[in-house]
Write a protein that holds these residues in place. Structure first.
Motif, PDB file in Angstrom:
ATOM      1  N   TYR A 135      -5.568  -5.028  -9.098  1.00  0.00           N
ATOM      2  CA  TYR A 135      -4.260  -5.523  -9.558  1.00  0.00           C
ATOM      3  C   TYR A 135      -4.453  -6.582 -10.628  1.00  0.00           C
TER       4      TYR A 135
ATOM      5  N   ARG B 115      -0.523  -3.872 -17.861  1.00  0.00           N
ATOM      6  CA  ARG B 115       0.839  -3.695 -17.391  1.00  0.00           C
ATOM      7  C   ARG B 115       1.843  -4.372 -18.332  1.00  0.00           C
TER       8      ARG B 115
ATOM      9  N   PRO C 205       8.501   0.761  -1.096  1.00  0.00           N
ATOM     10  CA  PRO C 205       7.328   1.070  -0.282  1.00  0.00           C
ATOM     11  C   PRO C 205       6.845  -0.141   0.504  1.00  0.00           C
TER      12      PRO C 205
ATOM     13  N   PHE D 118       5.934  -0.084   4.501  1.00  0.00           N
ATOM     14  CA  PHE D 118       4.649  -0.503   5.080  1.00  0.00           C
ATOM     15  C   PHE D 118       4.856  -1.606   6.106  1.00  0.00           C
TER      16      PHE D 118
ATOM     17  N   MET E 226      -5.423  -2.200  11.808  1.00  0.00           N
ATOM     18  CA  MET E 226      -4.633  -1.239  11.039  1.00  0.00           C
ATOM     19  C   MET E 226      -3.259  -1.835  10.718  1.00  0.00           C
TER      20      MET E 226
ATOM     21  N   PHE F  55      -2.581  -4.987  10.460  1.00  0.00           N
ATOM     22  CA  PHE F  55      -2.800  -6.020   9.444  1.00  0.00           C
ATOM     23  C   PHE F  55      -2.957  -5.388   8.067  1.00  0.00           C
ATOM     24  N   LEU F  56      -3.730  -4.295   8.027  1.00  0.00           N
ATOM     25  CA  LEU F  56      -3.941  -3.587   6.761  1.00  0.00           C
ATOM     26  C   LEU F  56      -2.608  -3.124   6.179  1.00  0.00           C
ATOM     27  N   LEU F  57      -1.769  -2.532   7.029  1.00  0.00           N
ATOM     28  CA  LEU F  57      -0.476  -2.020   6.549  1.00  0.00           C
ATOM     29  C   LEU F  57       0.395  -3.155   6.036  1.00  0.00           C
TER      30      LEU F  57
ATOM     31  N   THR G 237      -0.615  -6.004   4.857  1.00  0.00           N
ATOM     32  CA  THR G 237      -1.170  -6.488   3.584  1.00  0.00           C
ATOM     33  C   THR G 237      -0.842  -5.515   2.455  1.00  0.00           C
ATOM     34  N   LEU G 238      -0.956  -4.222   2.751  1.00  0.00           N
ATOM     35  CA  LEU G 238      -0.615  -3.237   1.726  1.00  0.00           C
ATOM     36  C   LEU G 238       0.850  -3.369   1.333  1.00  0.00           C
TER      37      LEU G 238
ATOM     38  N   LEU H 292       1.012  -6.307  -0.952  1.00  0.00           N
ATOM     39  CA  LEU H 292       0.407  -5.980  -2.251  1.00  0.00           C
ATOM     40  C   LEU H 292       1.300  -5.034  -3.037  1.00  0.00           C
ATOM     41  N   SER H 293       1.880  -4.041  -2.353  1.00  0.00           N
ATOM     42  CA  SER H 293       2.679  -3.084  -3.108  1.00  0.00           C
ATOM     43  C   SER H 293       3.978  -3.727  -3.581  1.00  0.00           C
TER      44      SER H 293
ATOM     45  N   PHE I  68       3.939  -6.706  -4.952  1.00  0.00           N
ATOM     46  CA  PHE I  68       3.522  -7.296  -6.232  1.00  0.00           C
ATOM     47  C   PHE I  68       3.188  -6.219  -7.259  1.00  0.00           C
ATOM     48  N   ILE I  69       2.533  -5.149  -6.803  1.00  0.00           N
ATOM     49  CA  ILE I  69       2.052  -4.147  -7.760  1.00  0.00           C
ATOM     50  C   ILE I  69       3.189  -3.250  -8.233  1.00  0.00           C
ATOM     51  N   LEU I  70       3.994  -2.771  -7.291  1.00  0.00           N
ATOM     52  CA  LEU I  70       4.911  -1.676  -7.632  1.00  0.00           C
ATOM     53  C   LEU I  70       6.347  -2.114  -7.818  1.00  0.00           C
TER      54      LEU I  70
END
Lengths: 222, 316
Positions: free
Chosen positions: A113, A120, B178, B182, B300, B302-304, B306-307, B310-311, B313-315
């Motif tokens: 990112y 971006r 998304p 998550f 798992m 925690f991973l979700l 965090t994803l 993150l998504s 910020f990213i998406l």
């Protein structure tokens, strides 16, 4: 379908692709891995079709269909047959344990990112925000290749990496030229067959698909 | 009547709802489970009968029980009721909701759990200590993930106050996010772990080596056991309504809309009934997992979470 909605759907599909990459990292069973890999291909093909529709680029439909036939049906089927012939259904063996791999994976996502943030800002495409996900998918595929012992799982990592490259091409530049994509698709297909032959060779030589065994090729062992 | 008092009245109504609806939800889940397994059920009101029976019964205390053991049920029960007064269940217009945000809410649940674990170890039985240590293992892994999951919703709604979060999600435009998806999946996994349902813990076990929650309550009897049982029913109810408030708040009454209250009750009942169906569907399909797999399950989650963050910020 408006551009906004398309960008949203593409975002959801990108999130699903990212999720499936993590799924590949944490899955312990062989057949489960193949299912997740097939799903990743399916999301990739859907995303390509959505981008093709929004951008009005019809050659992306062909890539989408190509992805669908190759990565959702053909490659998982070939690998499935291989797994059955080699009789490997046992749990995946990893070098680094799964929770640590997950944490490294999260760090890789943050890294990608950070890396794609300047691009971006410059890009004007609908798909610009998914570039980070594409890069993350590539890195996660690489991570999977590094952290697995067995040849088959490494191959799946390699194919996931290729999925990431394909996704990067779609999200950065609306896809590569069709000739290049056809070439890559053919390469992947041929590679899958060659992998199959290699698996059998490795197993007949070492009685195992554990690539640690290859280190024994050193001269002093003889 | 002065409309200033409406929020206070609603607050009281909500606490009463929490107290009464929690055993109903537990009864509903037990009833569905009996039906699904082809047994005859004792009816949806059975938890009330159980509780009132326990309140009448005499208390038996261990000789070496200290004040922690005797006071823990009251602390646990009180903390859970307080949590019930903060989460917007029927209305977002709650006076107490302003005093505590989502971080404080997680801390209140942590207080309840801390005292429960202390009480489990207090009498010195092997089962109590075992249950307490396992509970702490689950807690230490579930709490960061829970905060991450809730923070994702906070990022979307730009506030940590639960009432404002529910209000923001309710009134905002409907877009595909998304990150929220998550966070929701992660929240479901965490709620299963926190409320001690299958596949993390089995709420209907007694004297099994795999139990977590029940192991801490083994020494309790009479009204203290009733309070503990009631608190754990409320915890299930509260986690359900927290999930509803964060991810599906449609139907909860907004500000200054007292006429929405009956509708809010109706939608709450429908959502809870559906949650019960979901829980039973999960529980009759899955077996309880090994204790050593629980960190992976929570990892798992925690991973979700965090994803999800993150998504965002990213998406988005």
């Amino acid at each position: 379908m408006t551009t906004n909605l398309a960008a949203e759907i593409n975002g959801v599909l990108a999130a699903l692709i990212l999720l499936s990459s993590f799924g590949l990292l944490v899955q312990r069973r062989m057949t489960g891995l193949l299912h997740i890999f097939a799903w990743q291909g399916f999301f990739l093909s859907l995303s390509t079709a959505v981008v093709g529709y929004t951008a009005g680029l019809h050659h992306l439909y062909i890539s989408a269909v190509l992805t669908l036939t190759l990565k959702v049906f053909a490659l998982p089927y070939i690998l499935y047959v291989l797994i059955h012939k080699l009789k490997i259904h046992r749990e995946v063996e990893e070098v680094v344990n799964i929770p640590t791999t997950m944490l490294i994976g999260i760090a890789l996502v943050i890294f990608s990112y950070h890396l794609t943030a300047p691009i971006r800002e410059l890009s004007t495409l609908v798909t610009r925000s998914t570039l980070a996900v594409a890069l993350a998918t590539v890195l996660l595929g690489l991570l999977m290749m590094i952290t697995r012992k067995k040849a088959v799982t490494q191959i799946i990592g390699f194919l996931a990496l290729e999925n990431g490259l394909f996704f990067a091409a779609t999200s950065a530049t609306y896809g590569m030229p069709l000739v290049v994509e056809l070439g890559v698709a053919l390469d992947i297909l041929i590679a899958a067959f060659i992998f199959g032959i290699f698996f059998f060779q490795i197993r007949t030589t070492f009685d195992s698909l554990d690539l640690k065994q290859l280190e024994k090729l050193k001269e002093e062992d003889f | 009547m002065n409309s200033r008092y409406f929020p206070v009245l609603i607050e009281g109504l909500q606490v009463a709802t929490v107290l009464l609806a929690a055993p109903l939800l537990a009864g509903w889940i037990r009833m569905l489970r009996c039906r699904a397994q082809g047994r005859r059920s004792a009816g949806i009101l059975q938890p009330f009968r159980d509780l009132s029976k326990l309140f009448i019964k005499d208390t038996v205390l261990a000789d070496n029980a200290s004040w922690i053991f005797t006071s823990a049920p009251y602390v646990v029960f009180g903390a859970t009721v307080l949590a019930g007064a903060i989460i917007p269940i029927i209305s977002v217009d709650l006076p107490l909701s302003e005093t505590a945000d989502v971080i404080a809410l997680v801390a209140i649940f942590a207080i309840a759990r801390f005292f429960m674990a202390l009480a489990g170890m207090d009498v010195g039985t092997a089962f109590g200590g075992m249950g307490a240590s396992r509970e702490m293992m689950v807690a230490s892994l579930a709490e960061p993930a829970m905060l991450m999951s809730v923070f994702t919703v906070s990022l979307v709604s730009r506030t940590t106050s639960l009432s404002h979060m529910a209000h923001a999600v309710m009134t905002g435009p409907v877009v595909l996010r998304p990150s929220l998806a998550f966070a929701f999946v992660s929240f479901v996994l965490l709620a299963i772990a926190e409320t001690g349902r299958i596949p993390v813990d089995n709420p209907s076990t007694h004297l099994e080596l795999t139990m977590i929650h029940e192991a801490m309550l083994l020494e309790y009897s009479g009204r203290r056991l009733a309070l503990m049982e009631w608190a754990s029913m409320m915890k299930l109810f509260l986690f359900t309504s927290l999930g509803v408030a964060l991810f599906f708040p449609w139907g909860i009454a907004g500000r200054d809309t007292v006429s929405m209250i009956p509708l809010a009750f109706l939608s709450l009942a429908i959502k809870l009934a559906l949650t019960g169906v979901f829980i039973v569907a999960v529980e009759i399909r899955l077996a309880k997992m090994r204790v050593f797999r629980i960190p992976e399950f929570l990892g798992m989650a925690f991973l979700l979470a965090t994803l999800g963050m993150l998504s965002f910020f990213i998406l988005e």
